[in-house]
Each structure stands twice: as C-alpha cells, then as structure tokens.
Design a protein around this motif. Structure first.
Motif, PDB file in Angstrom:
ATOM      1  N   ALA A   1       1.046  -0.837  -0.615  1.00  0.00           N
ATOM      2  CA  ALA A   1       0.001   0.084  -0.311  1.00  0.00           C
ATOM      3  C   ALA A   1       0.603   1.129  -0.363  1.00  0.00           C
ATOM      4  CB  ALA A   1      -1.106   0.240   1.025  1.00  0.00           C
ATOM      5  N   THR A   2       1.754   1.314   0.716  1.00  0.00           N
ATOM      6  CA  THR A   2       3.075   1.709   0.695  1.00  0.00           C
ATOM      7  C   THR A   2       3.434   2.544  -0.737  1.00  0.00           C
ATOM      8  OG1 THR A   2       3.235   2.195   3.249  1.00  0.00           O
ATOM      9  CG2 THR A   2       4.589   3.407   2.287  1.00  0.00           C
ATOM     10  N   ILE A   3       4.109   1.364  -1.432  1.00  0.00           N
ATOM     11  CA  ILE A   3       4.771   1.759  -1.798  1.00  0.00           C
ATOM     12  C   ILE A   3       3.926   2.041  -3.634  1.00  0.00           C
ATOM     13  CG2 ILE A   3       5.732  -0.179  -4.193  1.00  0.00           C
ATOM     14  CD1 ILE A   3       7.094  -1.479  -2.040  1.00  0.00           C
ATOM     15  N   LEU A   4       2.794   1.427  -3.404  1.00  0.00           N
ATOM     16  CA  LEU A   4       1.410   1.744  -4.696  1.00  0.00           C
ATOM     17  C   LEU A   4       0.837   3.956  -4.692  1.00  0.00           C
ATOM     18  CD1 LEU A   4      -0.789  -1.201  -4.226  1.00  0.00           C
ATOM     19  CD2 LEU A   4       0.741   0.055  -5.890  1.00  0.00           C
ATOM     20  N   LEU A   5       0.664   4.297  -3.413  1.00  0.00           N
ATOM     21  CA  LEU A   5       0.639   5.703  -2.501  1.00  0.00           C
ATOM     22  C   LEU A   5       2.279   6.156  -3.528  1.00  0.00           C
ATOM     23  CD1 LEU A   5      -0.478   7.878  -1.576  1.00  0.00           C
ATOM     24  CD2 LEU A   5       0.013   7.052   0.989  1.00  0.00           C
ATOM     25  N   ILE A   6       2.953   5.828  -3.434  1.00  0.00           N
ATOM     26  CA  ILE A   6       4.360   6.387  -3.604  1.00  0.00           C
ATOM     27  C   ILE A   6       4.164   6.467  -4.780  1.00  0.00           C
ATOM     28  CG2 ILE A   6       6.591   6.451  -3.788  1.00  0.00           C
ATOM     29  CD1 ILE A   6       6.426   5.818  -0.892  1.00  0.00           C
ATOM     30  N   GLY A   7       4.135   5.661  -5.808  1.00  0.00           N
ATOM     31  CA  GLY A   7       4.287   5.161  -6.703  1.00  0.00           C
ATOM     32  C   GLY A   7       3.031   5.832  -7.878  1.00  0.00           C
ATOM     33  N   THR A   8       2.271   5.600  -7.446  1.00  0.00           N
ATOM     34  CA  THR A   8       0.936   6.825  -8.783  1.00  0.00           C
ATOM     35  C   THR A   8       0.717   8.100  -8.228  1.00  0.00           C
ATOM     36  OG1 THR A   8      -0.518   6.471  -5.953  1.00  0.00           O
ATOM     37  CG2 THR A   8      -0.740   5.344  -8.023  1.00  0.00           C
ATOM     38  N   THR A   9       1.208   8.463  -6.975  1.00  0.00           N
ATOM     39  CA  THR A   9       1.825   9.928  -6.953  1.00  0.00           C
ATOM     40  C   THR A   9       3.011  10.176  -7.605  1.00  0.00           C
ATOM     41  OG1 THR A   9       0.893   9.588  -4.681  1.00  0.00           O
ATOM     42  CG2 THR A   9       2.630  11.211  -4.895  1.00  0.00           C
ATOM     43  N   ILE A  10       3.752   9.579  -7.393  1.00  0.00           N
ATOM     44  CA  ILE A  10       5.020   9.806  -8.267  1.00  0.00           C
ATOM     45  C   ILE A  10       4.675   9.640 -10.148  1.00  0.00           C
ATOM     46  CG2 ILE A  10       7.219   9.073  -9.461  1.00  0.00           C
ATOM     47  CD1 ILE A  10       8.381   8.757  -6.341  1.00  0.00           C
ATOM     48  N   THR A  11       3.620   8.896 -10.080  1.00  0.00           N
ATOM     49  CA  THR A  11       3.637   8.910 -11.912  1.00  0.00           C
ATOM     50  C   THR A  11       2.648  10.385 -11.948  1.00  0.00           C
ATOM     51  OG1 THR A  11       3.055   6.337 -11.607  1.00  0.00           O
ATOM     52  CG2 THR A  11       2.699   7.327 -13.409  1.00  0.00           C
ATOM     53  N   VAL A  12       1.495   9.997 -11.534  1.00  0.00           N
ATOM     54  CA  VAL A  12       1.111  11.142 -12.084  1.00  0.00           C
ATOM     55  C   VAL A  12       1.335  12.826 -11.154  1.00  0.00           C
ATOM     56  CG1 VAL A  12      -0.652  12.245  -9.777  1.00  0.00           C
ATOM     57  CG2 VAL A  12      -1.498  12.124 -12.221  1.00  0.00           C
ATOM     58  N   GLY A  13       2.515  12.748 -10.786  1.00  0.00           N
ATOM     59  CA  GLY A  13       2.730  13.713 -10.310  1.00  0.00           C
ATOM     60  C   GLY A  13       4.048  14.301 -11.717  1.00  0.00           C
ATOM     61  N   SER A  14       4.604  13.389 -11.865  1.00  0.00           N
ATOM     62  CA  SER A  14       5.996  13.510 -13.314  1.00  0.00           C
ATOM     63  C   SER A  14       5.095  13.503 -14.495  1.00  0.00           C
ATOM     64  CB  SER A  14       5.998  12.386 -13.352  1.00  0.00           C
ATOM     65  OG  SER A  14       7.087  11.889 -12.312  1.00  0.00           O
ATOM     66  N   ALA A  15       4.275  13.715 -14.550  1.00  0.00           N
ATOM     67  CA  ALA A  15       3.153  14.219 -15.934  1.00  0.00           C
ATOM     68  C   ALA A  15       2.714  15.333 -15.860  1.00  0.00           C
ATOM     69  CB  ALA A  15       1.878  13.312 -16.049  1.00  0.00           C
ATOM     70  N   LEU A  16       2.271  15.986 -14.455  1.00  0.00           N
ATOM     71  CA  LEU A  16       2.211  16.870 -13.549  1.00  0.00           C
ATOM     72  C   LEU A  16       3.428  18.360 -14.127  1.00  0.00           C
ATOM     73  CD1 LEU A  16      -0.646  16.274 -11.566  1.00  0.00           C
ATOM     74  CD2 LEU A  16      -1.253  17.761 -13.318  1.00  0.00           C
ATOM     75  N   LEU A  17       4.105  17.445 -13.477  1.00  0.00           N
ATOM     76  CA  LEU A  17       5.467  18.283 -14.435  1.00  0.00           C
ATOM     77  C   LEU A  17       5.801  18.156 -15.245  1.00  0.00           C
ATOM     78  CD1 LEU A  17       7.895  16.813 -11.263  1.00  0.00           C
ATOM     79  CD2 LEU A  17       7.378  19.544 -11.878  1.00  0.00           C
ATOM     80  N   PHE A  18       5.447  17.812 -16.722  1.00  0.00           N
ATOM     81  CA  PHE A  18       6.235  17.686 -17.229  1.00  0.00           C
ATOM     82  C   PHE A  18       5.025  18.791 -18.496  1.00  0.00           C
ATOM     83  CE2 PHE A  18       8.767  13.463 -17.637  1.00  0.00           C
ATOM     84  CZ  PHE A  18       9.224  13.345 -18.465  1.00  0.00           C
ATOM     85  N   GLN A  19       4.037  18.488 -17.394  1.00  0.00           N
ATOM     86  CA  GLN A  19       2.894  19.544 -18.598  1.00  0.00           C
ATOM     87  C   GLN A  19       3.109  21.157 -17.433  1.00  0.00           C
ATOM     88  OE1 GLN A  19      -1.144  18.726 -17.752  1.00  0.00           O
ATOM     89  NE2 GLN A  19      -1.363  21.291 -18.012  1.00  0.00           N
ATOM     90  N   TYR A  20       3.411  21.293 -16.855  1.00  0.00           N
ATOM     91  CA  TYR A  20       3.569  22.498 -15.763  1.00  0.00           C
ATOM     92  C   TYR A  20       4.866  23.648 -16.101  1.00  0.00           C
ATOM     93  CZ  TYR A  20      -1.015  22.837 -15.026  1.00  0.00           C
ATOM     94  OH  TYR A  20      -2.638  22.526 -14.835  1.00  0.00           O
ATOM     95  N   VAL A  21       6.121  21.939 -16.050  1.00  0.00           N
ATOM     96  CA  VAL A  21       7.743  22.915 -15.907  1.00  0.00           C
ATOM     97  C   VAL A  21       8.057  22.464 -17.267  1.00  0.00           C
ATOM     98  CG1 VAL A  21       9.698  22.099 -14.851  1.00  0.00           C
ATOM     99  CG2 VAL A  21       7.025  22.408 -13.271  1.00  0.00           C
ATOM    100  N   GLY A  22       7.651  21.344 -18.061  1.00  0.00           N
ATOM    101  CA  GLY A  22       7.890  20.859 -19.154  1.00  0.00           C
ATOM    102  C   GLY A  22       7.554  21.879 -20.060  1.00  0.00           C
ATOM    103  N   GLY A  23       6.294  22.121 -20.141  1.00  0.00           N
ATOM    104  CA  GLY A  23       5.398  22.814 -21.426  1.00  0.00           C
ATOM    105  C   GLY A  23       4.764  22.071 -22.513  1.00  0.00           C
ATOM    106  N   TYR A  24       4.846  20.787 -22.090  1.00  0.00           N
ATOM    107  CA  TYR A  24       4.432  19.548 -22.748  1.00  0.00           C
ATOM    108  C   TYR A  24       2.448  20.026 -22.700  1.00  0.00           C
ATOM    109  CZ  TYR A  24       8.107  17.381 -23.658  1.00  0.00           C
ATOM    110  OH  TYR A  24      10.087  17.450 -24.223  1.00  0.00           O
TER     111      TYR A  24
END
Length: 177
Positions: A16-39
């Motif tokens: 459950a802990t790994i899943l919380l970290i994994g899901t947060t990092i995955t969608v967080g990465s997408a948001l970073l690519f969008q708002y920081v990377g400009g994609y």
C-alpha cells in the motif's frame, strides 16, 4: 473468495505504501512535464490521469487500513480496487500508445486542432484561445523508444501487479492480524 479474510501483515502494508508513492510519482511526473516542461497533454493523456487521481486516496486509505490493523477484507479489498484502477490505467495507456503508433484510430476529440501556440511569450489573453491540445496520434516525445503513454503502460502494469499480488499474498509468518 476465501483469501479476503486471511490475516494481513507487512506485505500488504508495504505494498500500500509503495502504491501510494508510485501513483503519486507517476501522475506528479505527468503534471511536471505539463507545467514545468511545457508539454501540452492531449485528450487521451488527460484521460490516463483519472485512474491515478482516484488511486492516490485509495492507496492512502489502504496504507492507513493496513498500518492500523483494519479487518483483512478491507485491506485486501482496497488493494484489489487499486489493482483494478491500475488495470484501467494500463488499458488507457495501451490504447493511447496504439493510437500513436497508428494501430487504431483515436477518438474524434483527438483530432489535431492546430498549433499549440506560445503561452510563455506575447499576450497571454490573446493566445489563450489559440492554444489547442495536440493530436492524440502524435507522441509529444519518446524516451528509449517509448512515448509517455508507453511509459505509463509499464508503470501501470507494475503497479497493478504489486496491488493484485499483495491482495492475495499471505501474511508474514511472524506478523499476522
């Protein structure tokens, strides 16, 4: 399903802990690519985020339930729910990757609507109406041969495996609840 009532332990809590970290990092990465990377995400990119937005609070609930020695049926049920959410995400990612590779057509709302425009320069209010989501059949970029959708498929498959595996795993010999 008799495995639902088997005692839970460290394996379920860790998953459950790994899943919380994994899901947060995955969608967080997408948001970073969008708002920081400009994609700028296409319609299918945005749709692929929905399972993660649902999975994060479910994973948090699973982590709290597993750590708080909740009834096994609740902990295992939440893990199964997480597994199903990640299978949904896997389906969306594979579908999107197939659209990018031209294996099948994307939805009508994915048709290219023109250039994305430049939000960082010029008059923001004038360009806001000119910004259009990119077409779903064009990958924004590729890393090691895979697009963002391809990497999401891998992440989703791993997270689904962790969730579904932990939902059926036996409790540790020395720690049962």
């Amino acid at each position: 399903m008799p495995f639902l009532t088997r005692p839970t332990g460290f394996r379920q809590s860790a998953a459950a802990t790994i899943l919380l970290i994994g899901t947060t990092i995955t969608v967080g990465s997408a948001l970073l690519f969008q708002y920081v990377g400009g994609y700028i995400p296409c319609a299918l990119c945005l749709e692929q985020r929905i399972p993660y937005y649902v999975a994060i609070p479910v994973a948090l609930a699973a982590m709290v339930a597993a750590g708080g020695r909740a009834k096994p049926v609740l902990v295992r049920g939440l893990l199964i729910g997480l597994g199903l959410l990640m299978l949904w995400s896997l389906y969306l990612a594979v579908f999107h990757a197939g659209v990018e590779w031209g294996y099948w057509p994307g939805p009508v709302e994915c048709a290219s609507a023109g250039a994305a425009g430049d939000l960082m320069g010029g008059d923001l209010l004038a360009t806001i109406d000119a910004v259009r989501a990119p077409s779903c059949d064009e990958a924004a970029g590729r890393f090691l041969g895979l697009s963002f959708a391809g990497w999401n498929a891998i992440a989703s498959a791993i997270l689904a495996s962790i969730a579904l595996g932990a939902s059926r795993a036996r409790a540790d010999r020395y720690e049962t609840r």
